[in-house]
Design a protein around this motif. Sequence first.
Motif, PDB file in Angstrom:
ATOM      1  N   HIS A   1       0.816  -1.209   0.000  1.00 37.83           N
ATOM      2  CA  HIS A   1       0.000   0.000   0.000  1.00 37.83           C
ATOM      3  C   HIS A   1       0.851   1.261   0.000  1.00 37.83           C
ATOM      4  CE1 HIS A   1      -3.368  -2.564   0.349  1.00 37.83           C
ATOM      5  NE2 HIS A   1      -2.935  -3.082   1.485  1.00 37.83           N
ATOM      6  N   ASN A   2       2.178   1.092  -0.026  1.00 40.59           N
ATOM      7  CA  ASN A   2       3.048   2.267  -0.032  1.00 40.59           C
ATOM      8  C   ASN A   2       4.057   2.133  -1.173  1.00 40.59           C
ATOM      9  OD1 ASN A   2       4.820   4.309   0.354  1.00 40.59           O
ATOM     10  ND2 ASN A   2       5.051   3.976   2.570  1.00 40.59           N
ATOM     11  N   PRO A   3       3.778   2.798  -2.275  1.00 44.83           N
ATOM     12  CA  PRO A   3       4.650   2.643  -3.445  1.00 44.83           C
ATOM     13  C   PRO A   3       6.065   3.160  -3.209  1.00 44.83           C
ATOM     14  CG  PRO A   3       3.013   4.378  -3.822  1.00 44.83           C
ATOM     15  CD  PRO A   3       2.661   3.726  -2.525  1.00 44.83           C
ATOM     16  N   ALA A   4       6.303   3.916  -2.139  1.00 44.08           N
ATOM     17  CA  ALA A   4       7.641   4.470  -1.905  1.00 44.08           C
ATOM     18  C   ALA A   4       8.570   3.465  -1.235  1.00 44.08           C
ATOM     19  CB  ALA A   4       7.545   5.729  -1.066  1.00 44.08           C
TER      20      ALA A   4
ATOM     21  N   THR B   1      10.664   0.167  -1.162  1.00 44.19           N
ATOM     22  CA  THR B   1      11.210  -0.838  -2.084  1.00 44.19           C
ATOM     23  C   THR B   1      11.140  -2.218  -1.441  1.00 44.19           C
ATOM     24  OG1 THR B   1      12.720   0.811  -2.931  1.00 44.19           O
ATOM     25  CG2 THR B   1      13.235  -1.477  -3.441  1.00 44.19           C
ATOM     26  N   PRO B   2      10.563  -3.179  -2.129  1.00 43.40           N
ATOM     27  CA  PRO B   2      10.505  -4.525  -1.562  1.00 43.40           C
ATOM     28  C   PRO B   2      11.907  -5.075  -1.326  1.00 43.40           C
ATOM     29  CG  PRO B   2       9.129  -4.346  -3.517  1.00 43.40           C
ATOM     30  CD  PRO B   2       9.931  -3.100  -3.449  1.00 43.40           C
ATOM     31  N   VAL B   3      12.036  -5.905  -0.325  1.00 48.45           N
ATOM     32  CA  VAL B   3      13.329  -6.532  -0.034  1.00 48.45           C
ATOM     33  C   VAL B   3      13.582  -7.618  -1.071  1.00 48.45           C
ATOM     34  CG1 VAL B   3      14.642  -7.878   1.646  1.00 48.45           C
ATOM     35  CG2 VAL B   3      13.123  -6.030   2.408  1.00 48.45           C
ATOM     36  N   LEU B   4      14.744  -7.595  -1.651  1.00 48.13           N
ATOM     37  CA  LEU B   4      15.102  -8.572  -2.676  1.00 48.13           C
ATOM     38  C   LEU B   4      16.204  -9.463  -2.128  1.00 48.13           C
ATOM     39  CD1 LEU B   4      14.651  -9.358  -5.638  1.00 48.13           C
ATOM     40  CD2 LEU B   4      16.299  -7.623  -6.275  1.00 48.13           C
ATOM     41  N   THR B   5      15.986 -10.757  -2.182  1.00 47.33           N
ATOM     42  CA  THR B   5      17.052 -11.685  -1.816  1.00 47.33           C
ATOM     43  C   THR B   5      17.917 -11.878  -3.046  1.00 47.33           C
ATOM     44  OG1 THR B   5      15.533 -12.774  -0.309  1.00 47.33           O
ATOM     45  CG2 THR B   5      17.546 -13.967  -0.882  1.00 47.33           C
ATOM     46  N   SER B   6      19.184 -11.495  -2.954  1.00 45.95           N
ATOM     47  CA  SER B   6      20.038 -11.505  -4.133  1.00 45.95           C
ATOM     48  C   SER B   6      20.201 -12.897  -4.711  1.00 45.95           C
ATOM     49  CB  SER B   6      21.419 -10.938  -3.803  1.00 45.95           C
ATOM     50  OG  SER B   6      22.223 -10.953  -4.961  1.00 45.95           O
TER      51      SER B   6
END
Length: 392
Positions: A5-8, A10-15
């Motif tokens: 719900h908050n476009p600001a 950034t989702p956490v990405l597992t490298s």
Amino acid sequence: MNSRHNPAVTPVLTSRLPAVGTTVFTRMSTLAMQHGAVNLGQGFPDFPCEPQLIDIVTEAMRSGFNQYPMMTGAPVLRQAIVDKVAAIYGHHYDVNTEITVTAGATQALTTAILCSVHPGEEVIVIEPAYDSYLPAIALAGGVPVLVQMEVDGDGYSVPWSKVAAAVTGKTRMIVINTPHNPTGSILREADMQALADIVRGTDVLILSDEVYEHMVYDGARHESVCRHPELAARSFVVSSFGKTYHVTGWKIGYVAAPAALSAEFRKVHQYNVFSINTPMQHGFAGYMANPAPYLELPAFYQRKRDLFRAGLAGSRFELLPADGTYFQCVRYDKISSQTEAEFAEWLTSEIKVAAIPVSAFYQQGKESGIVRFCFAKQDETLALALQRLATV
Ligand SMILES: *Cc1c(COP(=O)(O)O)cnc(C)c1O
């Protein structure tokens, strides 16, 4: 808070590639720039390509070769590659089913690994190794099995008995590179026989990185795997026009492989890259009609190698053999006991000549007291570097 719900946020990405950071080439080039150092680090020429090559590509654009080419490569270029390989190595690839034009050798290498290696399968990599092999194996879910080259007064060599011992029921592929970056060593006929003995009767594939195929010195011949029918039948052979024609920024190369291997390669290539820019393919097809540029390459670079070696002959650097590529490795243990990375940084900032630590080509950063210089530079550039290195 739910980030949806908050476009600001950034989702956490597992490298997928947690071990990958800034490359040593980028770090040393940045440092070289900061200190006004002569950059003998990253491997690229500081001189221009032949003007005719630029003319012929420009002409291709003007003639309307500007839309998607065939996924596998422009037929005229594939034919030029087939003809060149047949003329030099005596192996006749099929123009339609066995040659694929790629976005440089790096893409060819990565695609060959992605199309062959299933999760859990093993890939034997000989260290020191070019930096793109391990990340490609990681993306495929493969397991790298590292075998280290040996180095003594005669230079670097591949201990084939250790390669043989590394082969298991899970081995999918062996990656070889000749002429070899970073060591400047080349594989000889006996090496190819040893490799053939190891893979005979197995399902092991060979990925042969031959981007320096035209840079072999002192009259030696390049042992392409495609000279050896037994090996060619299980090999992806990779080459790069960037290296051969002094246009590393054009990022165009190719892979040659038996039809069954090429078919799988193309399935991955089709949806990752699809096709390579059209005018350069037509340009190279025309330009390659004249073999002189690559036939003259050994003499051209051997002269630079000899100039560079002569310049260092009286120094405290110990020169390793440089039988191929445009790299010269040197030992510096008479000068310093620093690590290779420290020494390369010191050379760059204090002596103002950038080099690359060979330890960067080992997964575990093995220290051998050796750094790599690139001599694909104008004579004036080499002279300036030598003048500075003479003070060490
Ligand atoms: C430069 C290099 C490549 C990459 O070639 P590109 O055509 O620039 O992608 C691959 N392997 C080795 C050993 C290299 O030195």
